[in-house]
Write an enzyme that holds these catalytic residues in place. Structure first.
Site, PDB file in Angstrom:
ATOM      1  N   TYR B 102       0.818  -1.219   0.000  1.00  0.00           N
ATOM      2  CA  TYR B 102       0.000   0.000   0.000  1.00  0.00           C
ATOM      3  C   TYR B 102       0.852   1.269   0.000  1.00  0.00           C
ATOM      4  CZ  TYR B 102      -4.432  -2.396   0.456  1.00  0.00           C
ATOM      5  OH  TYR B 102      -5.524  -3.146   0.200  1.00  0.00           O
ATOM      6  N   GLU B 203       2.807 -30.702  12.358  1.00  0.00           N
ATOM      7  CA  GLU B 203       2.142 -29.896  11.318  1.00  0.00           C
ATOM      8  C   GLU B 203       0.838 -29.291  11.821  1.00  0.00           C
ATOM      9  OE1 GLU B 203       0.899 -32.194   7.917  1.00  0.00           O
ATOM     10  OE2 GLU B 203      -0.359 -30.563   7.165  1.00  0.00           O
ATOM     11  N   ASP B 255       0.843 -35.001   8.218  1.00  0.00           N
ATOM     12  CA  ASP B 255      -0.158 -35.910   7.643  1.00  0.00           C
ATOM     13  C   ASP B 255       0.527 -36.904   6.716  1.00  0.00           C
ATOM     14  OD1 ASP B 255      -2.253 -34.721   8.900  1.00  0.00           O
ATOM     15  OD2 ASP B 255      -2.866 -33.484   7.171  1.00  0.00           O
TER      16      ASP B 255
END
Lengths: 532, 434
Positions: B102, B203, B255
């Site tokens: 910005y 995780e 996972d």
């Protein structure tokens, strides 16, 4: 059937009567066309009396409504030409087919026929006579005539004649006729005719005063005239049986050999003897004693002889590249203009020169899918019958404009001027040029030559544009880069001067690298700073 | 108040930017085209360093000249970004990459050569300003954290660890049910005291919390870290520093699917898009302890597949040694398996091909439908650091069973199982992939 009828009438009627009845052939079919044709004939005579003789033309055309109820118009054309000797005037305006001279020279009117048609048409529609005021340069008096044509006898009838002393150094001719016309419908065509005439005559002063008292003026912008044509004998390949018979009967030579040598260009003793031998004619025979068979044999022998030099171009008067360019510049203020004047060439014993002008950009009219074509024959604009014109066909269909970097629609106009002692017109209207292979080839070569120059200009322009675009796409970031560097490396107090210094140096570097002028870079940079 | 360490980081960063920009000024003063020279940040210049086991930027350099039409805008953006960062550093600010986007976004309006007013933005999307930040990192050879650019805190840590963050000393063993959120500038952390055997990175945030409340780290003398999904830079840098400075082993628990495998690989070798940071962010010693496909299925499926000569030959070509792998028995029973596993989706399959290459998939997939789904990935050779016998076995089983499993499933079997059996057993027996 019709043909036979026509021939019959022709034999029975005087030439004046013939044209009186068949006026549409000469372009007087209706009041609109007739008005246009009248202006044309008178203006072209005026021009033939001036530039052909080395006089920079001053031509003034005045059209005035001549009757309150009827569509009668008085048309007056004044020139500063050579003037007409008073003894010639009655026949020049009042006897059809008067002109019998047989020398070759490029001119606008060919047979001196047009002005008599105007007189006849005026007589037919308004009944008013033609008025002529004329004087030659060395004359002390100005002569005045009012005449009409006796249609049956094909003779001029002088209604009034007179003269007065010249008080100023004037020479030229003023012709005034009153005809039935249709100004409202003929106006645009007449204005176009004048405009187009002015394009190829930047060396002329042309003024038109309309019935509404509007003054349209094309001032002289060029002081050089095209080299006037020189009268020459005809080239042997240009003749036919009719011409030769005419010469044999009227020219007054003692022998046929003398006739050949003195009436044609490029025939000397040896050539004349060879041709006559080939035709089986005794060189010492009196021309008027030649039989029709002998004349035909002679024509054929001449046509078969292939060792003549090409016809002399001295009888031609091309405009020249300078004049074409000046005319196009005034008319269209183009960003690019060029002209090509080809070397003389010939067809069937007639010399010709093709000239091309090319106008691109500026106020040049937009060609939707092909260039706009302006056609000229012997400096006369051709406005009608565009679709059947060979020149138009060549420009539009035989040139691949995309090869010359033109993408339509484009502001491109091609001017083609054909000048010749005998322009090959298609049909009797003399408004379109016929397809003669020699001429077609020259037109194509001339247009291609001009188009090549245009292509060079466009490709150079594109390269410059590219370089500029490139420079622009860098230059627009200069202030941002300079500011960023200043924030990092300068103190608060030196920020502005630091930034300005970097900005100037970057502008120089970008200018140097892109080959674009420094001012252009700086103007972009400034335009941003002004914004911030 | 700015901490001492913060202040010194700032002045160091300011100097780095200044000296780099001074080179440009010198070029400009000499009338040369200003040119930025930096390592080329492209896929083709991303190489896997076998020796250091990480993704690094190759030797190719990129020259960005202001006078090069194609580079002028990027050049301007790079300098603009440098000036914004410089300004923020000087004003003791901590911009995020979004802030920077910005701050630098404004329009440049100029009168073009054809006389029109043209307006364009310094940048339009954050993608552009982010890219320039990465360019500055490689140009200046610093991480954005060194430039005090903040990102969202995502990683958390608990354990027997005392740190100094800013001017405060924090004991990470006294965080209650909460945890210390790893600050975006991990290089400014000072490790004060530590008492741990290893680092366990989980995780999933949920599993992290369960293990934390269960007292896993106390029992096992572990530093417990979670990346809460894809690891951010700060978490990676924190893990790297801790393991390097105290020589602690790092175990990753993710996972059992291609995405989990890739998260591990990001910790270990670095990411492809940010390969220039690997040297500081990657932890090449990190080990994958699970969940492994073989923890679910054992290795019978794989052994069956490589009985076929052709199949064995193909896999041996990818990496020798697939027949020498230690046998494995599954942690799950047949019925647990059928309860816990999830069917792999097309994008899991595609991701797996990207990791290990098309040929492994071709050999191991039985289902016709699945084979067709990955046809478009034909020709992919996989990442070099996955070309090991163990990973071939893992992914081969994945392709064959088309199954995946989340760590939560292991916790469902019993938190006690996960905390007291699965993890400690795997660590103590060395049942991991390095």
């Amino acid at each position: 059937m019709l043909m036979n009828q026509t021939e019959e009438i022709y034999r029975a009627a005087s030439p004046a009567e013939f044209f009186y009845r068949y006026r549409e052939i000469a372009g007087f079919a209706n009041p609109v066309r007739a008005m246009y044709q009248t202006i044309r004939e008178l203006v072209e005579n005026a021009l033939d009396a001036t530039d052909v003789h080395g006089i920079p033309p001053d031509v003034k055309i005045t059209i005035r409504k001549a009757d309150e109820t009827q569509e009668f118009y008085q048309i007056t054309v004044e020139d500063n030409g050579i003037g007409i000797p008073p003894n010639i005037v009655p026949n020049a305006f009042g006897k059809v087919l008067f002109s019998s001279k047989y020398a070759m020279r490029q001119s606008r009117g060919m047979y001196g026929l047009g002005v008599k048609m105007v007189v006849l048409y005026a007589q037919m529609t308004t009944g008013r006579p033609v008025e002529v005021i004329t004087s030659k340069a060395n004359f002390k008096r100005i002569y005045y005539f009012k005449l009409r044509i006796d249609v049956n006898k094909n003779e001029p009838v002088i209604i009034e004649a007179g003269s007065w002393r010249k008080t100023r150094d004037w020479h030229g001719t003023i012709v005034s006729v009153t005809i039935e016309g249709d100004w409202s419908r003929a106006k645009s065509r007449i204005l176009e005719y004048i405009n187009r005439t002015a394009i190829v005559l930047p060396y002329a002063n042309i003024t038109l005063v309309t019935p509404e008292n509007e003054i349209i003026h094309y001032p002289r912008i060029v002081n050089t005239l095209p080299k006037p044509p020189v009268e020459t004998n005809p080239h042997p390949h240009g003749i036919d049986l009719e011409i030769l018979s005419g010469l044999a009967k009227n020219a007054g030579f003692n022998t046929i050999e003398e006739l050949l040598i003195k009436s044609f260009q490029g025939i000397g003793d040896v050539t004349a003897k060879t041709i006559l031998q080939n035709a089986g004619i005794d060189p010492s025979k009196k021309p008027s004693d030649l039989t029709n068979e002998e004349l035909l044999a002679l024509v054929n022998a001449i046509k078969a002889y292939d060792k003549f030099k090409p016809p002399s171009p001295k009888s031609l008067s091309p405009l020249g590249e300078e004049i074409i360019i000046a005319g196009l510049k005034r008319a269209y203020e183009p960003e690019f203009v060029t002209a090509v004047s080809r070397k003389p060439s010939a067809y069937s014993g007639h010399p010709f020169i093709v000239e091309v002008g090319l106008s691109y950009g500026g106020k040049t009219p937009i060609g939707e899918d092909k260039p706009v074509v302006l056609r000229y024959a012997n400096k006369i604009p051709l406005l009608y019958d565009e679709a059947s014109d060979m020149v138009v066909e060549v420009v539009r269909d035989e040139i691949s404009w995309d090869h010359y970097m033109i993408t339509f629609p484009a502001p491109i106009l091609v001017l083609v001027h054909v000048c010749s002692t005998k322009v090959p017109f298609k049909g009797v209207g003399k408004e379109s040029i016929a397809d003669v292979p020699e001429l077609r080839r020259e037109v194509k070569l001339a247009v291609m030559e001009a188009a090549r120059e245009l292509k060079q200009y466009i490709s150079k322009k594109m390269k410059e544009e590219e370089a500029k675009k490139k420079a622009e796409s860098i230059a627009k970031y200069i202030p941002e880069v300079a500011r960023s560097l200043a924030i990092i490396l300068a103190d608060e107090s030196t920020l502005q001067s630091f930034k300005d210094n970097i900005s100037v140096k970057l502008s120089h570097i970008v200018a140097k690298r892109t080959g674009v002028p420094l001012e252009l870079i700086q103007s972009i940079v400034k335009s941003i700073e002004a914004e911030a | 108040m700015v901490s001492t360490i913060d202040a010194s980081a700032r002045s160091k960063a300011l100097d780095i930017i200044k000296s780099s920009m001074r080179e440009l000024i010198d070029q400009i003063e000499r009338g040369e085209k200003p040119t930025l020279v930096m390592p080329k940040r492209t896929l083709t210049n991303t190489i896997y360093d076998y020796k250091h086991k990480m993704l690094l930027l190759g030797p190719e350099l990129q020259k960005r000249s202001f006078t090069d039409v194609n580079e002028a805008k990027k050049f301007m953006q790079t300098l603009l970004m440098a000036s914004i960062i410089y300004d923020a550093l000087r004003n003791n600010e901590y911009p995020t990459i979004r802030d920077l986007y910005y701050r630098g976004k404004h329009s440049i309006t100029y009168k073009s050569i054809d006389g029109k007013r043209v307006s364009e933005n310094t940048w339009d999307e954050q993608r552009e300003s982010d890219s320039v930040i990465r360019d500055l990192e490689v140009l200046l050879s610093v991480l954005r954290e060194d430039l005090l650019i903040l990102s969202k805190e995502k990683g958390k840590v608990v354990g027997n660890l005392v740190i100094r963050s800013g001017d405060d000393v924090i004991d990470l063993s006294k965080m209650g049910h909460g945890a210390y959120a790893i600050e975006p500038t991990p290089d400014l952390i000072e490790f004060v005291d530590i008492d741990a055997e290893y680092i366990l990175v989980v995780e999933k945030d949920a599993v992290f919390q369960q293990l934390h409340r269960y007292g896993f780290w106390k029992k096992n003398k572990a530093i417990l870290v979670t990346s809460a999904g894809q690891p951010d830079r700060a978490t990676r840098r924190f893990v790297r520093r801790l393991s390097e400075e105290y020589n602690l082993p790092v175990y990753i628990l993710a996972d059992s699917d291609p995405y989990g495998f890739y998260i591990y690989s990001v910790f270990k070798a670095g990411s492809i898009t940010l390969s220039y940071e690997s040297e500081r962010l990657a932890t090449p010693t990190a080990k994958f302890i699970g969940v492994m496909m073989t923890d679910i299925f054992g290795d019978s499926i794989f052994r069956k597949i490589i009985k076929d000569r052709e199949a064995r030959k193909t896999l041996e070509e990818i990496t020798p040694g697939i027949t020498d792998l230690k046998p494995k028995t599954p942690y799950l029973s047949e019925s647990e398996r059928s309860n816990f596993i999830i069917k792999a989706k097309t994008r899991d399959l595609e991701r797996a091909v990207e990791l290990i290459g098309y040929r492994v998939a071709e050999v191991c997939i039985e289902e016709k439908d699945a084979k067709n789904k990955i046809k478009k990935k034909e020709g992919l050779t996989g990442y070099p650091w996955f070309a090991t016998p163990q990973w071939v076995r893992e992914l081969c089983i994945f392709f064959n069973t088309l199954s995946k499993l989340e760590i939560e499933a292991m916790a469902s079997k019993g938190l006690k199982f996960l905390a007291d059996k699965y993890i400690p057993e795997k660590i103590s027996t060395g049942d991991w992939i390095d």
